[in-house]
Each structure stands twice: as structure tokens, then as C-alpha cells.
Design an enzyme around this catalytic site. Structure first.
Site, short mmCIF file in Angstrom:
data_model
loop_
_atom_site.label_atom_id
_atom_site.label_comp_id
_atom_site.label_asym_id
_atom_site.label_seq_id
_atom_site.Cartn_x
_atom_site.Cartn_y
_atom_site.Cartn_z
N LEU A 125 2.21 6.37 -7.79
CA LEU A 125 2.94 6.91 -6.65
C LEU A 125 2.58 8.35 -6.31
O LEU A 125 2.97 8.85 -5.27
CB LEU A 125 4.44 6.73 -6.86
N PHE A 151 5.72 5.89 -15.83
CA PHE A 151 4.35 5.52 -15.49
C PHE A 151 4.14 5.30 -14.01
O PHE A 151 3.01 5.33 -13.53
CB PHE A 151 3.93 4.27 -16.28
N LYS A 152 5.23 5.12 -13.27
CA LYS A 152 5.11 4.89 -11.83
C LYS A 152 4.39 6.04 -11.12
O LYS A 152 3.81 5.85 -10.06
CB LYS A 152 6.50 4.74 -11.21
N ASP A 153 4.44 7.24 -11.72
CA ASP A 153 3.78 8.39 -11.08
C ASP A 153 2.27 8.18 -10.93
O ASP A 153 1.67 8.68 -9.98
CB ASP A 153 4.00 9.66 -11.91
N THR A 174 10.80 3.55 -10.01
CA THR A 174 9.98 3.55 -8.79
C THR A 174 10.58 4.46 -7.73
O THR A 174 9.86 5.19 -7.05
CB THR A 174 9.87 2.14 -8.20
#
Ligand SMILES: *Cc1c(COP(=O)(O)O)cnc(C)c1O
Length: 493
Positions: A115, A110-112, A143
Site C-alpha cells: 500500500l 505487512f500491508k504497507d 489494510t
């Protein structure tokens, strides 16, 4: 225009662009704005259009020094065909509840969502500033890769990622070790994630280092979830999930909704709180922890106590004892009492623990609930969810699903945030499904999982099989500072 200041004082006042570039306040606090609700777009407006339309409204509100053109250019660049679902973050059914799939971006976590956006926000924020930016990030596994992928070969930027040696999954390590790009560095540290994160905070507070890098025309910045530019994009998918459920007829606009969030650094669930402050009818935000259950105890008792053993679990991205973004929640719950936040954080630094006043605890309980899932619970949930619903969950998502299942359903829509593709953790998922994985490598597990589930691993994960490893550095925690300085000079000067 709204300004940002530290959670610990109101001495500095910054635009959101400045806050994004600085990452963290000089007093060690996190950047916040006082009134998140004032001037927010209406719920009706946020229900119209596409994911990208909602992202533009959310960003336009929370980052109000960006022009509409700047926001549009950022959103268009961040959320295109780099996500393998046109919905960006699709919601799917799982029994009587729902799963919000946040892992369709390039690194399958989910960091995408944040980011892929942060480099765009930084690009705009830096316009006209000739200095180069070195992003320094501590990662518990996901991350780091998402930051590397977001910033790789972005002109004027470099990335240095530190991860805890031996404490990330095979695939996570390979994802980072094989990263392409001429502006990136990846280094393992002898310690756990908290050690890495604490040292990164110290590096940012090191005035002498700041001066030396300044002479090289380099500023440091953070891609950790303490950065405002990480937090804000995550608010969008709470509104988007609600809109998807409304379109599917699962709820009517105005109905209450619960979210259950697998939590580590408290960034994801805090974005849900921002969505609530902005008018989304969120009833409960359920904070799900693994065996590192410092947040579960905090929400139950009001005492945050990091003085406890650190557990390595099968949900490594949540193996965290100091949840940095909780500081922002304390700020809002105390109605902006910076002195209180500063003294609680001083207690945490000096004694390893703090206790919030009863009135704050009461306000916390108005929205937040909590629960924990042992590795055994998590494995059982992966298995039962597959057997009963035909849905494959990664261990982090399964932590949240287990916690949600412990709570009685009452007809309100309940959404589990699914934070990673199961293929990122193939070995643990396969083992949870009852397979003997002894002697099997990460890729053999990936193959077996594909065969068993009749689904396909994300292409970028399969491609790791043949990608050459570029990075193998390991340093002690007290070597991180010098490593950053060396890399800043090597990659950016
Ligand atoms: C980072 C991460 C989490 C925890 O999110 P926070 O915002 O740190 O609370 C949960 N699951 C996965 C897969 C992650 O990568």
C-alpha cells in the site's frame, strides 16, 4: 504486451494500468493474466542488487505496460526511508527456521509493502485521466490504516475505509480514527469483515452508483488485496527473502524453500505462488489459519464451505471466511478455465460452498499445505518463541509459526512470514507471555512489553497516545453505499 482479464471470463481485455484503476472486473471476477511465467526475469537476475532492484524487475515483468522510468519512479517513492529498515523486509533467524519481517513500514503491518506502492501505481495509471478516484476499502484491521496512510493527501484521490465495529484491536482502531489527511473517511460497520467486504464488492458492481459518481467526475477503485496493484508488489519479498538467505549462506541459489504464511484473504500467499510461477524454487506454501479455518478444510478436502460460525480471535486480520484471492489460484490451477471458476463462484454465492474437481485438488496439493492454530496454540507459541529464541511474535505471525512447528523439518530452508509488529497487539502478546493485563489499557501494555523485551515500539504506534481522534462514524451494512456516495461528493467533487 500482456493483458489482464477477469478470472470468470475473457470478454474484457485490459492493460495492467486499467486493471489497477478498475480494481475488480465488472462480472465480479478478479483480474489475472494468463501466463505469469513467460518472459519472467531469470532467478540469477532477481538475486542481484537491492530490494528496490528486485521490485523493479518484478513490477516491470508483471506490469509490462509501465515504462522503465515509470516503474523506477514508483519504486523509489514507495520504498525509501518510510521503512525503518534499509533492507525493507529483513529476514532474521528464529531457531532453525527464519522469519521474514514484513512490518517495517509506516503502519507496522505487512500491508504497507503493497500500500505504499499502490498510490504510486495509481498515480502513473491515471496520468492524463482527469477523473478523481475514490478508494473504497473493507478492512479486518490492517489494510484500512495502510491504505489511509498510502493515499492521505494524494491529489485527485480519496479514501473511504470500513472496518467491523468492535472487531479490531485498540491500536488498530486508534490508528484509523486518528488518520491525518483531508481526503480520508473512516467508518465502522455493524457486522464482521466478510459483511463489509461483500458489501464493498456490491458497491463496485452498482452501475447506477457508478453513473451518478461519473457525473461528479469520480470513479471508484479498490485498495483491497483483490487489486492487481496490491498483489504484484508482494511478489518481490519472496525473491528478496531467498536472496537474503543465499547471501547469509543458508541456501544455495537453486535450492528449494518453504514459506509458511498467516492467511486471511489469500493475497500474501498467492504472491508466493506468483513467485513460484516466475521461477522461484518454492517447494511448499503452507497456509496457516486461525480458528476461522475455512482454508485449512478447503486445502485438506477440496470443499470450500463458508457456512460455519465466525470466530473472533486474537489474530483479527485473519478473521475471514471468504478468501477472495483464492479465486485467482483456482484460475491458475484449472489452467485458465474461466467457466469453471465462474461456476464455483456462483456456487459459493448461492449455496455458500463449492467443491473443486479431483484433478484440481491434486494440483493444489503439489504446492500447498495447511494447518490451523487455536488462540491457545497461538499464545503458547508467542510464549515459547520468546522464551526459547528471544523473538517476540505478534499473534498472526505466531499462528504461522505454530503451524510450521507441527511439520517435520528436513533441512530445507523454512521461512515464516511475519505480518505485523508485536506492538500492534501489545495486550494479547503481553497476556500470552503470562502477564496479568486486567485493567491495563493498550498503551500501558505497550510500555510493559517494551520493558520486558528491551525492544522499542515503532514510533508511529507510540505517537498514537497523544493523537486526536477524528472519526467515530458507525453505519449498518445497508448504509455503506450511501456513505460512499456522500464521501465521494464531500471529499472529491
Ligand atoms: C492482512 C493480514 C494477514 C492476512 O493476509 P492476506 O493477504 O489477507 O491473506 C495476516 N496478518 C496480518 C497482520 C495482516 O494484516
Amino acid at each position: 504486451m500482456t493483458t489482464y482479464h477477469s478470472t470468470r471470463s475473457r470478454n474484457e481485455s485490459l492493460t495492467s494500468k486499467q486493471a489497477i484503476l478498475e480494481g475488480i472486473a465488472h462480472d465480479g471476477g478478479l483480474f489475472v493474466r494468463d501466463d505469469v511465467a513467460a518472459g519472467a526475469p531469470s532467478l540469477g537476475a532477481l538475486m542481484a542488487g537491492t530490494y528496490q532492484d528486485r521490485a523493479k524487475l518484478v513490477l516491470g515483468h508483471l506490469l509490462d505496460d509501465f515504462t522503465a522510468e515509470e516503474i523506477t519512479s514508483c519504486v523509489d517513492a514507495a520504498y525509501g526511508d518510510n521503512f525503518d529498515s534499509p533492507a525493507v523486509t529483513p529476514v532474521s533467524p528464529c531457531g532453525d527456521d527464519w522469519t521474514l519481517e514484513l512490518w517495517h513500514g509506516p503502519t507496522s503491518a505487512f500491508k504497507d509493502v503493497a500500500l505504499q506502492m499502490l498510490p504510486q501505481l495509481m498515480r502513473v495509471s491515471r496520468a492524463g485521466d482527469g477523473r478523481n478516484v475514490m478508494i473504497v476499502t473493507a478492512t479486518s484491521g490492517d489494510t484500512g490504516k495502510a491504505a489511509l496512510e498510502g493515499f492521505a493527501d494524494v491529489p485527485g484521490t480519496g479514501v473511504t475505509v470500513f472496518y467491523p465495529h468492535g472487531k479490531v484491536s485498540d491500536v488498530q482502531r486508534l490508528q484509523m480514527a486518528t488518520q491525518r489527511g483531508n481526503n480520508v473517511a473512516v467508518c465502522a460497520i455493524e457486522g464482521n469483515f466478510d459483511d463489509a467486504q461483500t458489501e464493498v464488492k456490491r458497491i463496485f458492481a452498482d452501475a447506477a452508483l457508478r453513473d451518478r459518481l461519473g457525473e461528479e467526475n469520480v470513479v471508484l477503485s479498490s485498495a483491497n488485496s483483490i487489486n492487481v496493484g496490491r498483489l504484484v508488489p508482494q511478489v518481490t519479498y519472496y525473491f528478496d527473502a531467498y536472496a537474503q538467505l543465499a547471501s547469509a549462506g543458508a541456501l544455495k541459489v537453486g535450492d528449494a524453500i518453504d514459506f509458511c504464511v498467516p492467511t486471511g484473504n489469500f493475497g500474501d500467499v498467492l504472491a508466493g505462488y506468483y513467485a513460484k510461477l516466475m521461477g522461484l524454487p518454492v517447494r511448499t506454501l503452507v497456509v496457516a489459519s486461525n480458528a476461522n479455518d475455512v482454508l485449512t478444510d478447503f486445502i485438506a478436502t477440496g470443499t470450500y464451505d463458508r457456512r460455519r460460525p465466525f470466530h473472533k480471535t486474537i489474530s483479527p486480520s485473519m478473521d475471514i471466511l471468504v478468501s477472495s484471492n483464492l479465486e485467482r489460484l483456482l484460475f491458475y490451477l484449472s489452467e485458465g478455465d474461466c467457466d469453471l471458476v465462474a461456476s464455483l463462484m456462483a456456487d459459493l454465492a448461492e449455496k455458500g460452498a463449492y467443491t473443486i474437481p479431483p484433478a484440481l485438488l491434486e494440483r493444489l496439493h503439489a504446492t500447498f499445505a495447511c494447518g490451523r492454530s487455536s488462540d491457545e496454540d497461538t499464545r503458547a507459541t508467542i510464549r515459547s518463541t520468546w522464551e526459547e529464541h528471544g523473538v517476540l511474535l505478534d499473534p498472526h505471525t505466531a499462528v504461522a509459526r505454530h503451524v510450521l512447528e507441527q511439520r517435520p523439518a528436513d533441512g530445507t530452508c523454512r521461512v515464516v512470514l511475519s505480518t505485523a509488529s508485536p506492538y500492534k497487539f501489545s495486550a494479547d502478546v503481553l497476556a500470552a507471555l503470562g502477564h496479568d493485563t486486567a485493567g491495563m489499557g493498550g498503551f500501558a501494555c505497550m510500555d510493559a512489553l517494551e520493558e520486558l523485551s528491551h525492544t522499542t515500539a515503532p514510533a508511529a504506534l507510540s505517537a498514537l497516545r497523544s493523537a486526536p481522534e477524528r472519526f467515530g462514524d458507525v453505519v449498518a451494512v445497508d448504509g455503506m453505499n450511501a456513505y460512499v456516495e456522500d464521501k465521494a461528493k464531500e471529499l472529491l467533487a
